[in-house]
Design an enzyme around this catalytic site. Structure first.
Site, PDB file in Angstrom:
ATOM      1  N   LYS A   1      11.798  -0.316 -12.623  1.00 30.08           N
ATOM      2  CA  LYS A   1      12.617  -1.497 -12.305  1.00 30.08           C
ATOM      3  C   LYS A   1      12.623  -2.451 -13.503  1.00 30.08           C
ATOM      4  O   LYS A   1      13.657  -2.973 -13.899  1.00 30.08           O
ATOM      5  CB  LYS A   1      12.017  -2.180 -11.072  1.00 30.08           C
ATOM      6  CG  LYS A   1      12.930  -3.190 -10.431  1.00 30.08           C
ATOM      7  CD  LYS A   1      12.390  -3.666  -9.086  1.00 30.08           C
ATOM      8  CE  LYS A   1      12.877  -2.801  -7.944  1.00 30.08           C
ATOM      9  NZ  LYS A   1      12.367  -3.182  -6.646  1.00 30.08           N
TER      10      LYS A   1
ATOM     11  N   SER B   1      -1.606 -10.300 -13.569  1.00 30.98           N
ATOM     12  CA  SER B   1      -1.137  -9.393 -14.626  1.00 30.98           C
ATOM     13  C   SER B   1      -1.586  -9.969 -15.961  1.00 30.98           C
ATOM     14  O   SER B   1      -1.889 -11.166 -16.067  1.00 30.98           O
ATOM     15  CB  SER B   1       0.400  -9.349 -14.565  1.00 30.98           C
ATOM     16  OG  SER B   1       0.923  -8.686 -15.692  1.00 30.98           O
TER      17      SER B   1
ATOM     18  N   TYR C   1       9.347 -13.144 -14.564  1.00 29.59           N
ATOM     19  CA  TYR C   1       8.204 -12.434 -13.958  1.00 29.59           C
ATOM     20  C   TYR C   1       6.879 -13.082 -14.354  1.00 29.59           C
ATOM     21  O   TYR C   1       6.003 -13.290 -13.518  1.00 29.59           O
ATOM     22  CB  TYR C   1       8.239 -10.967 -14.387  1.00 29.59           C
ATOM     23  CG  TYR C   1       7.031 -10.159 -13.976  1.00 29.59           C
ATOM     24  CD1 TYR C   1       6.802  -9.820 -12.641  1.00 29.59           C
ATOM     25  CD2 TYR C   1       6.105  -9.701 -14.929  1.00 29.59           C
ATOM     26  CE1 TYR C   1       5.699  -9.056 -12.273  1.00 29.59           C
ATOM     27  CE2 TYR C   1       5.008  -8.941 -14.552  1.00 29.59           C
ATOM     28  CZ  TYR C   1       4.799  -8.624 -13.230  1.00 29.59           C
ATOM     29  OH  TYR C   1       3.702  -7.872 -12.859  1.00 29.59           O
TER      30      TYR C   1
ATOM     31  N   ALA D   1       0.825  -1.225   0.000  1.00 28.15           N
ATOM     32  CA  ALA D   1       0.000   0.000   0.000  1.00 28.15           C
ATOM     33  C   ALA D   1       0.852   1.264   0.000  1.00 28.15           C
ATOM     34  O   ALA D   1       0.312   2.370   0.033  1.00 28.15           O
ATOM     35  CB  ALA D   1      -0.949   0.000   1.198  1.00 28.15           C
TER      36      ALA D   1
HETATM   37  N1  LIG Z   1       2.628  -1.613 -12.881  1.00 27.65           N
HETATM   38  C1  LIG Z   1       2.259  -2.497 -13.782  1.00 27.65           C
HETATM   39  O1  LIG Z   1       2.399  -2.271 -15.011  1.00 27.65           O
HETATM   40  C2  LIG Z   1       1.623  -3.791 -13.358  1.00 27.65           C
HETATM   41  C3  LIG Z   1       0.960  -4.544 -14.329  1.00 27.65           C
HETATM   42  C4  LIG Z   1       0.375  -5.743 -13.975  1.00 27.65           C
HETATM   43  C5  LIG Z   1       0.429  -6.192 -12.664  1.00 27.65           C
HETATM   44  N2  LIG Z   1       1.090  -5.451 -11.738  1.00 27.65           N
HETATM   45  C6  LIG Z   1       1.155  -5.994 -10.368  1.00 27.65           C
HETATM   46  O2  LIG Z   1       0.555  -5.077  -9.475  1.00 27.65           O
HETATM   47  C7  LIG Z   1       1.152  -5.195  -8.194  1.00 27.65           C
HETATM   48  C8  LIG Z   1       1.543  -3.817  -7.696  1.00 27.65           C
HETATM   49  O3  LIG Z   1       2.523  -3.289  -8.580  1.00 27.65           O
HETATM   50  P1  LIG Z   1       2.806  -1.723  -8.707  1.00 27.65           P
HETATM   51  O4  LIG Z   1       2.915  -1.435 -10.143  1.00 27.65           O
HETATM   52  O5  LIG Z   1       1.854  -0.976  -7.854  1.00 27.65           O
HETATM   53  O6  LIG Z   1       4.297  -1.663  -8.103  1.00 27.65           O
HETATM   54  P2  LIG Z   1       5.034  -0.575  -7.204  1.00 27.65           P
HETATM   55  O7  LIG Z   1       4.461   0.775  -7.404  1.00 27.65           O
HETATM   56  O8  LIG Z   1       6.488  -0.791  -7.460  1.00 27.65           O
HETATM   57  O9  LIG Z   1       4.675  -1.053  -5.720  1.00 27.65           O
HETATM   58  C9  LIG Z   1       5.151  -2.276  -5.244  1.00 27.65           C
HETATM   59  C10 LIG Z   1       4.703  -2.454  -3.798  1.00 27.65           C
HETATM   60  O10 LIG Z   1       5.159  -3.750  -3.373  1.00 27.65           O
HETATM   61  C11 LIG Z   1       5.772  -3.625  -2.108  1.00 27.65           C
HETATM   62  N3  LIG Z   1       6.862  -4.580  -1.945  1.00 27.65           N
HETATM   63  C12 LIG Z   1       7.807  -4.938  -2.842  1.00 27.65           C
HETATM   64  N4  LIG Z   1       8.709  -5.773  -2.263  1.00 27.65           N
HETATM   65  C13 LIG Z   1       8.302  -5.930  -0.969  1.00 27.65           C
HETATM   66  C14 LIG Z   1       8.814  -6.644   0.140  1.00 27.65           C
HETATM   67  N5  LIG Z   1       9.945  -7.374   0.063  1.00 27.65           N
HETATM   68  N6  LIG Z   1       8.138  -6.591   1.305  1.00 27.65           N
HETATM   69  C15 LIG Z   1       7.005  -5.840   1.432  1.00 27.65           C
HETATM   70  N7  LIG Z   1       6.468  -5.148   0.406  1.00 27.65           N
HETATM   71  C16 LIG Z   1       7.123  -5.178  -0.763  1.00 27.65           C
HETATM   72  C17 LIG Z   1       6.356  -2.199  -2.100  1.00 27.65           C
HETATM   73  O11 LIG Z   1       6.439  -1.737  -0.758  1.00 27.65           O
HETATM   74  P3  LIG Z   1       7.804  -1.366   0.015  1.00 27.65           P
HETATM   75  O12 LIG Z   1       8.860  -1.112  -1.014  1.00 27.65           O
HETATM   76  O13 LIG Z   1       7.413  -0.198   0.839  1.00 27.65           O
HETATM   77  O14 LIG Z   1       8.079  -2.573   0.842  1.00 27.65           O
HETATM   78  C18 LIG Z   1       5.306  -1.412  -2.869  1.00 27.65           C
HETATM   79  O15 LIG Z   1       4.314  -0.928  -2.020  1.00 27.65           O
HETATM   80  C19 LIG Z   1       2.337  -6.161  -8.354  1.00 27.65           C
HETATM   81  O16 LIG Z   1       1.958  -7.423  -7.882  1.00 27.65           O
HETATM   82  C20 LIG Z   1       2.574  -6.175  -9.861  1.00 27.65           C
HETATM   83  O17 LIG Z   1       3.145  -7.400 -10.281  1.00 27.65           O
HETATM   84  C21 LIG Z   1       1.671  -4.255 -12.043  1.00 27.65           C
END
Ligand SMILES: NC(=O)c1ccc[n+]([C@@H]2O[C@H](COP(=O)([O-])OP(=O)(O)OC[C@H]3O[C@@H](n4cnc5c(N)ncnc54)[C@H](OP(=O)(O)O)[C@@H]3O)[C@@H](O)[C@H]2O)c1
Length: 229
Positions: free
Chosen positions: A177, A122, A135, A9
């Site tokens: 990333k 995804s 991934y 979050a």
């Molecule tokens: N962005 C896209 O294009 C996309 C597309 C399809 C699906 N998704 C999926 O949507 C979800 C959210 O992605 P997002 O795009 O919102 O990514 P994001 O903005 O990079 O956010 C990732 C979140 O995951 C948490 N996280 C990562 N490693 C962690 C760890 N070791 N322990 C606890 N928390 C951790 C981070 O929190 P902290 O760093 O504060 O720990 C952060 O809040 C993911 O599952 C991703 O695979 C994203």
């Protein structure tokens, strides 16, 4: 008032979902490492999802949940032929193992009438993009876990609902990333696709999580109208 735990979050999709659930009048708990990044109104639950004992300790502080949103996740490019296995391991631990463990631990906190688990898969959990690498395998696994859990719960008469959201490209820090070292490719992608916003995904999350009793959305595939596949 419902209580929702949202992993991830502190950023991107999880942050937008947490804020949207607050607006729905829910109590929202945010599990992540960077708790200082949580929006106002979300209660912090610090935890590194790579660490099993930290996950168990975090959940042991909770006494009740109605909703779990497993949004935390990460994407490295990590090609199979020459990718870094340490990056594969981190993705597997956070995207898959932690998601499974959080789901198991949430079940014992849900009401007898059942809770609701929403998992972020995804479009890369439905088809393997040429640069998707390891991934994509974690996101296929999220769908497999969701289907398996749904079936286990139904066979034991547990009314908890299990849903997935499967977005295409969403404009969040995850993309930096994923495209690290390929910034030109990211710029090209941004120029050709009107990327989805985290808020658009949050609207679909609210639709799923506020569906009438007895309605279980299995999976929503959502992509920008500009994204070909
Ligand atoms: N962005 C896209 O294009 C996309 C597309 C399809 C699906 N998704 C999926 O949507 C979800 C959210 O992605 P997002 O795009 O919102 O990514 P994001 O903005 O990079 O956010 C990732 C979140 O995951 C948490 N996280 C990562 N490693 C962690 C760890 N070791 N322990 C606890 N928390 C951790 C981070 O929190 P902290 O760093 O504060 O720990 C952060 O809040 C993911 O599952 C991703 O695979 C994203």
């Amino acid at each position: 008032m419902k209580t929702a735990l949202v992993t991830g979050a502190s950023s991107g999709i999880g942050k937008a979902i947490g804020q949207a659930l607050l607006l729905e009048g829910m109590t929202v708990i945010g599990l992540c490492r960077s708790v200082e990044e949580l929006p106002e109104g979300i209660a912090p639950l610090p935890c590194d999802l790579r660490e099993t004992e930290q996950i168990k300790a975090a959940f042991s502080t909770l006494d009740h949940l109605d909703i779990l949103v497993n949004s935390a996740g990460l994407a490295y490019l990590s090609r199979l032929s020459d990718g870094d296995p340490e990056q594969w391991e981190e993705m597997w631990r956070v995207n898959v193992h932690a998601l499974g463990l959080c789901s198991q631990l949430a079940l014992s906190l849900f009401p007898d009438a059942g809770g609701h688990i929403l998992n972020l898969s995804s479009m890369s959990g439905h088809r393997v993009p040429p640069t998707g690498g390891f991934y994509a395998s974690t996101k296929f696994a999220v769908r497999a876990i969701s289907e398996a859990l749904r079936s286990e719960l139904k066979s034991s008469g547990n009314k908890t609902r299990v849903s997935c959201l499967s977005p295409g490209f969403v404009d969040t820090p995850l993309l930096d990333k994923y495209f690290a070292g390929r910034e030109e490719k990211l710029a090209e992608t941004r120029a050709s696709i009107d990327l989805l916003t985290p808020e658009a995904i949050a609207a679909s999350a609210v639709h799923i999580l506020t569906a009438p009793e007895g309605v279980e959305v299995h999976d929503l595939m959502i992509k920008s109208a500009d994204q070909a596949m």
